[in-house]
Motif scaffolding. Sequence first.
Motif: not given
Length: 254
Positions: A49, A81, A85, A145, A148-149, A153, A156, A160, A183, A186-187
């Motif tokens: 990540k 997100a 996340a 999402i 989920y991530d 994961g 992802t 998206l 993204n 999320c990260n």
Amino acid sequence: MLEFAMLAVAAFAAGLVDAVVGGGGLIQIPVLFSAFSSTAPATLFGTSKLAGIFGTAAAAVNYSRRVRVAWSAAAPAAVTAFIFAFLGAVTVTKIPADFMRILLPFVLIAVAIYTFRKKDLGSVHAPLHTGTKERVMAIGVGALIGFYDGFFGPGTGSFLVFLFVRCFGFDFLGASAAAKVVNVACNLAALMWFGYSGHLLWQLGLMMAVCQVLGSLLGTKLALKHGSGFVRRIFLVVVTILIVKTGFDAWQRW
């Protein structure tokens, strides 16, 4: 040194693929697990990540210079997100994610079939929603999402891209640009959790981050040069590989 060289190449390739349609983790994570088989999985995910957020952020910046990012959808999706996340990352420490391994290949098959049959899907950028409806849908996508991530994961970025094309009417290029923004959120959320719990190899992650950024620059350049048709083809290839990989994982656990 050979292991570090392999990781550098894997990070470059992951950055390239991720910049186009997502799914770079398919390349990067298996190499990490192979090179550091005795290291805790959470530490390897955290390191991945750390490298990934730099590559994704570089792609987001490059897309924003050449493609109009639909911030009206991307921003609320990214904020939601980020929150979900983090919740997903916390949840996975308490509830096993085994059921997701079994379900995921079937979801990916449905996505691949739908995209393949709809030849004109994502070829034209024609947003379907505006105003409050767009924001509500973006929040829903971000929540789904994002969780989920954090919880599981794989794929992802590809999910998206598909949702921005299917639910919002974006072309594949615009969807990929918006997906990068979400993204990054999320990260960042996952990184906060992994960093707090001490699951990071900082030096390795930063070395891989440099390679991810270089790959991301090339991937973005290719996507912008060849357009939505190119992104659609790469999307189908990546989803097919995801189906094989996640199907094999599910079969092993079954």
